[in-house]
Design a protein around this motif. Structure first.
Motif, PDB file in Angstrom:
ATOM      1  N   LEU A 113       0.843  -1.199   0.000  1.00  0.00           N
ATOM      2  CA  LEU A 113       0.000   0.000   0.000  1.00  0.00           C
ATOM      3  C   LEU A 113       0.877   1.247   0.000  1.00  0.00           C
ATOM      4  CD1 LEU A 113      -2.787   1.459   0.424  1.00  0.00           C
ATOM      5  CD2 LEU A 113      -2.371   1.226   2.869  1.00  0.00           C
ATOM      6  N   ILE A 114       1.937   1.245   0.821  1.00  0.00           N
ATOM      7  CA  ILE A 114       2.826   2.402   0.921  1.00  0.00           C
ATOM      8  C   ILE A 114       3.660   2.535  -0.356  1.00  0.00           C
ATOM      9  CG2 ILE A 114       4.767   3.393   2.190  1.00  0.00           C
ATOM     10  CD1 ILE A 114       3.644   2.028   4.702  1.00  0.00           C
ATOM     11  N   THR A 115       4.271   1.418  -0.805  1.00  0.00           N
ATOM     12  CA  THR A 115       5.071   1.453  -2.031  1.00  0.00           C
ATOM     13  C   THR A 115       4.213   1.903  -3.213  1.00  0.00           C
ATOM     14  OG1 THR A 115       5.967  -0.586  -1.115  1.00  0.00           O
ATOM     15  CG2 THR A 115       6.886   0.162  -3.186  1.00  0.00           C
ATOM     16  N   THR A 117       1.322   3.655  -3.345  1.00  0.00           N
ATOM     17  CA  THR A 117       0.903   5.062  -3.348  1.00  0.00           C
ATOM     18  C   THR A 117       2.110   5.970  -3.592  1.00  0.00           C
ATOM     19  OG1 THR A 117       1.067   5.065  -0.930  1.00  0.00           O
ATOM     20  CG2 THR A 117      -1.115   4.732  -1.870  1.00  0.00           C
ATOM     21  N   ALA A 118       3.275   5.582  -3.070  1.00  0.00           N
ATOM     22  CA  ALA A 118       4.484   6.379  -3.303  1.00  0.00           C
ATOM     23  C   ALA A 118       4.825   6.402  -4.791  1.00  0.00           C
ATOM     24  CB  ALA A 118       5.654   5.835  -2.495  1.00  0.00           C
ATOM     25  N   MET A 119       4.713   5.229  -5.460  1.00  0.00           N
ATOM     26  CA  MET A 119       4.975   5.173  -6.904  1.00  0.00           C
ATOM     27  C   MET A 119       3.993   6.061  -7.655  1.00  0.00           C
ATOM     28  SD  MET A 119       5.674   1.182  -7.715  1.00  0.00           S
ATOM     29  CE  MET A 119       7.054   0.277  -7.035  1.00  0.00           C
ATOM     30  N   LEU A 120       2.723   5.987  -7.260  1.00  0.00           N
ATOM     31  CA  LEU A 120       1.702   6.799  -7.926  1.00  0.00           C
ATOM     32  C   LEU A 120       2.076   8.279  -7.865  1.00  0.00           C
ATOM     33  CD1 LEU A 120      -1.095   7.323  -9.167  1.00  0.00           C
ATOM     34  CD2 LEU A 120      -2.072   7.121  -6.896  1.00  0.00           C
ATOM     35  N   ILE A 121       2.420   8.745  -6.654  1.00  0.00           N
ATOM     36  CA  ILE A 121       2.772  10.155  -6.475  1.00  0.00           C
ATOM     37  C   ILE A 121       3.988  10.525  -7.321  1.00  0.00           C
ATOM     38  CG2 ILE A 121       3.725  11.812  -4.822  1.00  0.00           C
ATOM     39  CD1 ILE A 121       2.064  10.463  -2.677  1.00  0.00           C
ATOM     40  N   PHE A 122       5.041   9.689  -7.240  1.00  0.00           N
ATOM     41  CA  PHE A 122       6.294  10.024  -7.915  1.00  0.00           C
ATOM     42  C   PHE A 122       6.148   9.952  -9.436  1.00  0.00           C
ATOM     43  CE2 PHE A 122      10.475   8.695  -9.615  1.00  0.00           C
ATOM     44  CZ  PHE A 122      11.187   9.835  -9.300  1.00  0.00           C
ATOM     45  N   PHE A 123       5.561   8.869  -9.938  1.00  0.00           N
ATOM     46  CA  PHE A 123       5.412   8.713 -11.389  1.00  0.00           C
ATOM     47  C   PHE A 123       4.549   9.829 -11.962  1.00  0.00           C
ATOM     48  CE2 PHE A 123       6.036   3.794 -11.266  1.00  0.00           C
ATOM     49  CZ  PHE A 123       7.347   4.008 -10.870  1.00  0.00           C
ATOM     50  N   PHE A 124       3.520  10.195 -11.230  1.00  0.00           N
ATOM     51  CA  PHE A 124       2.660  11.288 -11.666  1.00  0.00           C
ATOM     52  C   PHE A 124       3.445  12.599 -11.656  1.00  0.00           C
ATOM     53  CE2 PHE A 124      -0.609  14.524 -11.151  1.00  0.00           C
ATOM     54  CZ  PHE A 124      -1.530  14.138 -12.106  1.00  0.00           C
ATOM     55  N   GLY A 125       4.227  12.781 -10.584  1.00  0.00           N
ATOM     56  CA  GLY A 125       4.976  14.025 -10.407  1.00  0.00           C
ATOM     57  C   GLY A 125       6.042  14.254 -11.462  1.00  0.00           C
ATOM     58  N   PHE A 209      -2.996   0.987  -8.036  1.00  0.00           N
ATOM     59  CA  PHE A 209      -2.767   2.434  -7.974  1.00  0.00           C
ATOM     60  C   PHE A 209      -2.196   2.973  -9.282  1.00  0.00           C
ATOM     61  CE2 PHE A 209      -2.789   1.445  -3.393  1.00  0.00           C
ATOM     62  CZ  PHE A 209      -3.794   2.323  -3.020  1.00  0.00           C
TER      63      PHE A 209
ATOM     64  N   PRO B  32      10.469   7.245  -5.194  1.00  0.00           N
ATOM     65  CA  PRO B  32       9.057   7.414  -4.831  1.00  0.00           C
ATOM     66  C   PRO B  32       8.838   7.553  -3.325  1.00  0.00           C
ATOM     67  CG  PRO B  32       9.222   5.763  -6.526  1.00  0.00           C
ATOM     68  CD  PRO B  32      10.632   6.136  -6.146  1.00  0.00           C
ATOM     69  N   ALA B  35       9.869  10.957  -2.423  1.00  0.00           N
ATOM     70  CA  ALA B  35       8.898  11.915  -2.947  1.00  0.00           C
ATOM     71  C   ALA B  35       7.656  11.961  -2.075  1.00  0.00           C
ATOM     72  CB  ALA B  35       8.524  11.558  -4.389  1.00  0.00           C
ATOM     73  N   MET B  36       7.274  10.768  -1.563  1.00  0.00           N
ATOM     74  CA  MET B  36       6.073  10.710  -0.727  1.00  0.00           C
ATOM     75  C   MET B  36       6.259  11.568   0.526  1.00  0.00           C
ATOM     76  SD  MET B  36       4.203   7.376   0.728  1.00  0.00           S
ATOM     77  CE  MET B  36       5.301   7.269   2.120  1.00  0.00           C
ATOM     78  N   PHE B  39       6.017  15.246  -0.616  1.00  0.00           N
ATOM     79  CA  PHE B  39       4.653  15.663  -0.948  1.00  0.00           C
ATOM     80  C   PHE B  39       3.778  15.794   0.295  1.00  0.00           C
ATOM     81  CE2 PHE B  39       5.641  14.232  -5.253  1.00  0.00           C
ATOM     82  CZ  PHE B  39       5.044  15.220  -5.990  1.00  0.00           C
ATOM     83  N   LEU B  47       2.159  19.587  -9.652  1.00  0.00           N
ATOM     84  CA  LEU B  47       1.820  19.512 -11.077  1.00  0.00           C
ATOM     85  C   LEU B  47       0.339  19.757 -11.353  1.00  0.00           C
ATOM     86  CD1 LEU B  47       3.995  16.695 -12.634  1.00  0.00           C
ATOM     87  CD2 LEU B  47       4.260  19.170 -12.724  1.00  0.00           C
ATOM     88  N   PHE B 252      -6.435   8.395  -2.352  1.00  0.00           N
ATOM     89  CA  PHE B 252      -5.810   8.326  -3.673  1.00  0.00           C
ATOM     90  C   PHE B 252      -6.797   8.023  -4.798  1.00  0.00           C
ATOM     91  CE2 PHE B 252      -2.123   7.876  -0.966  1.00  0.00           C
ATOM     92  CZ  PHE B 252      -1.223   8.706  -1.604  1.00  0.00           C
ATOM     93  N   TRP B 258      -4.176  13.803  -2.340  1.00  0.00           N
ATOM     94  CA  TRP B 258      -2.912  13.061  -2.330  1.00  0.00           C
ATOM     95  C   TRP B 258      -1.957  13.489  -1.215  1.00  0.00           C
ATOM     96  CZ3 TRP B 258      -0.998  11.610  -7.922  1.00  0.00           C
ATOM     97  CH2 TRP B 258      -1.996  10.839  -8.540  1.00  0.00           C
ATOM     98  N   SER B 265       0.258   7.698   4.677  1.00  0.00           N
ATOM     99  CA  SER B 265       1.144   6.600   4.298  1.00  0.00           C
ATOM    100  C   SER B 265       2.460   6.684   5.063  1.00  0.00           C
ATOM    101  CB  SER B 265       1.467   6.648   2.800  1.00  0.00           C
ATOM    102  OG  SER B 265       0.507   5.945   2.064  1.00  0.00           O
TER     103      SER B 265
END
Lengths: 262, 287
Positions: A113-115, A117-125, A209, B32, B35-36, B39, B47, B252, B258, B265
């Motif tokens: 869940l943590i990995t 959501t972190a990927m979602l945020i970073f890849f989107f960013g 995600f 990531p 970044a979390m 953020f 963005l 999310f 987010w 998270s």
């Protein structure tokens, strides 16, 4: 010693109960995928209707192919990158090696869940965005540590004198790797590859995600269908993937044993 | 001298082989996660086009609204209960596998126990829905056997979530306990018995202490993912299945907050890391 007998018998009985608990829901699901009633009502009446309608469900079929493709590509990438990294960690001594080995554990230990959501945020960013390419990027990262751990374990049984012997007989570094080292670690590489395939093919949380409505994998599609309501086609496709996953695990077990014997 | 030369040239030779794998892990895991954290201190995603500033507001939300803390505690409790059930169910099974069964039957049963966790977790959770719901298999079977009418509708309840999660995670406990139990020398147990200890005393004074690393490893492998679970409570818990993980999921995929999701998270990650740090001395002693 009569007590010992009784206790042993009780122990066997207990294991039987545990196996029943583990397999009961899976068997029931497989049976229900052949049951006429779409609401899983008894009495049981045989049909293969749900498998037939599964063939007509383009969305599920497309998602299944996505899952297979991503799992295959993940396996290939992980096997190549993972074996290379394992060889380097085995063969060379350098500062920070312990640290690099320790870095393999966060991806395994941190909840998906943590990995995810972190990927979602970073890849989107950073503009990588979501979709199948993002899912592939994530799956490789999740499976890579497993492959490195499995191949490294196999390398522990390797005798470095074999490499030295080959070298003293005039083989260059590449020949030594290809003709001596690789054949030895092959069972580990195959087991690692099966691990990688299973991690990717069964992966739900991270894919969930990173998926978009058109670009999704089978588990994500199944989750969406379950939340919408019961559909017997889901039973049919679930039964198929359970059979495939378990067959893969049996193969993995075989190769692990193969690795242990030598 | 030779070793020093090797270690200096070691990194240069190792780098081409190591770089692809570790670059991939950096891009898809470590950046990531960093970044979390970043953020989680922002008001908006940079963005999204909207202006953003740094804020502690997301963390303030967690600490000011009792809902989040309550749900985190509920998830920790869920993790604890599932772990305890897995110990109660899995440890005896591991003992029987390691000390009672022998040869081929041990191998076959061991494989059968760990086989299910290689099948899709989502699908296994879904299969419980068919067993537990009213008019489902458990209900129908019990009513067929029992002389009186009862209604079993465990679906969408807390017990359903527990059953599903224990079913998913108990193989981990069997596996880790089996590995440590198998390593205990039988002569230690015999020595204890011949010196006059009862079975229970041997269990308490010899077997359980020696298998503690397996118990702790299993507990960590189960507790951590259960605290972060969201799919299992959603499918089996229905409306009662709101936990910390489902709230993060909502941020999310439903609410689209987010930065708050990132903060929640990160708090979960911190809790998990503290727990792993507490467990690690025991694990290291085992190794």
């Amino acid at each position: 010693m009569a007590t010992t007998r009784v206790l042993e018998w009780l122990g066997r009985f207990y294991i039987g109960l545990l196996l029943a608990f583990l397999y009961l829901p899976i068997i029931i699901m497989a049976l229900m995928s052949f049951n006429v009633s779409p609401f899983y009502q008894l009495p049981f009446e045989w049909t293969t209707e749900w498998y037939a309608s599964l063939w007509q469900n383009d969305q599920l079929i497309a998602a299944t192919w996505n899952s297979v493709e991503i799992a295959v590509i993940t396996t290939v990438i992980c096997v190549v990158l993972g074996s290379a990294a394992s060889l380097a960690l085995y063969r060379y001594e350098f500062r920070g090696k312990k640290f690099l080995q320790a870095l393999l554990f966060p991806p395994i230990a941190i909840p998906w869940l943590i990995t995810g959501t972190a990927m979602l945020i970073f890849f989107f960013g950073v503009g990588i965005g979501r979709g199948l390419h993002a899912i592939l990027l994530g799956h490789v990262a999740l499976a890579l540590p497993y492959v490195i751990v499995v191949v490294s374990a196999r390398l522990q049984t390797f005798a470095p004198e074999l490499e030295e012997a080959a070298r003293s007989l005039g083989a260059n570094q590449w020949q030594v790797t290809r003709r001596v080292t690789l054949p030895w670690i092959m069972p580990g590489v195959i087991a690692g590859g099966l691990f990688a395939f299973a991690v990717s093919f069964d992966q739900f949380v991270v894919s969930y995600f990173l998926a978009t409505p058109g670009q999704t994998t089978l588990p994500v599609e199944i989750y969406a269908a379950i939340r919408k309501g019961f559909t017997p086609e889901i039973n049919a496709v679930s039964t198929i993937i359970i059979v495939v996953s378990m067959a893969l695990m049996l193969l993995t077990a075989r190769f692990f044993k193969f690795g242990g014997e030598k | 001298m030779a070793a020093a030369t090797a270690s200096r040239s070691g990194l240069r030779s190792a780098l081409p082989l190591l770089a692809p794998a570790y670059l991939w892990l950096t891009v898809a895991i470590f950046l990531p996660l960093s970044a979390m954290v970043f953020f989680s201190f922002m008001t908006e995603l940079p963005l999204s086009g909207k202006p953003w500033t740094f804020t502690l507001g997301n963390y303030a939300t967690f600490f000011s609204q009792s809902l989040y803390l309550t749900l985190l505690l509920a998830s920790l409790r869920l993790g604890l209960e599932v772990t305890l059930w897995c110990v109660v169910i899995g440890y005896p099974a591991a003992y029987v596998l390691a000390k009672v069964l022998k040869g081929r039957s041990r191998e076959a049963i061991f494989l059968l126990v760990i086989l299910p966790f290689w099948s899709n977790g989502l699908v296994r959770i879904f299969s419980w829905a068919m067993v537990l719901r009213e008019g489902g298999i458990l209900d129908t079977a019990l009513n067929a056997v029992l002389p009186f009418k009862i209604n079993i509708d465990l679906m969408y309840s807390y017990p359903a979530v527990i059953i599903g999660l224990v079913h998913s995670y108990v193989p981990y406990m069997v596996l880790t306990c089996y590995l440590t139990l198998q390593a205990i020398d039988d002569s230690l147990i015999e020595a204890g018995r011949s010196l006059g200890a009862s079975r229970l005393q041997v269990l308490k004074r010899v077997i359980i202490p020696l298998s503690m690393p397996g118990l702790v490893a299993g507990a960590a492998l189960i507790f951590v993912p259960v605290v972060g679970s969201f799919m299992e409570p959603r499918i089996l818990g229905g409306r009662t299945g709101t936990f910390y993980g489902t709230v993060i999921e909502d941020q999310f995929v439903a609410v689209f907050n987010w930065p708050l999701g990132a903060a929640l998270s990160f708090i979960l990650l911190a809790v998990v890391l503290v727990i792993l740090a507490v467990a690690s001395p025991v694990l290291r002693r085992a190794a």
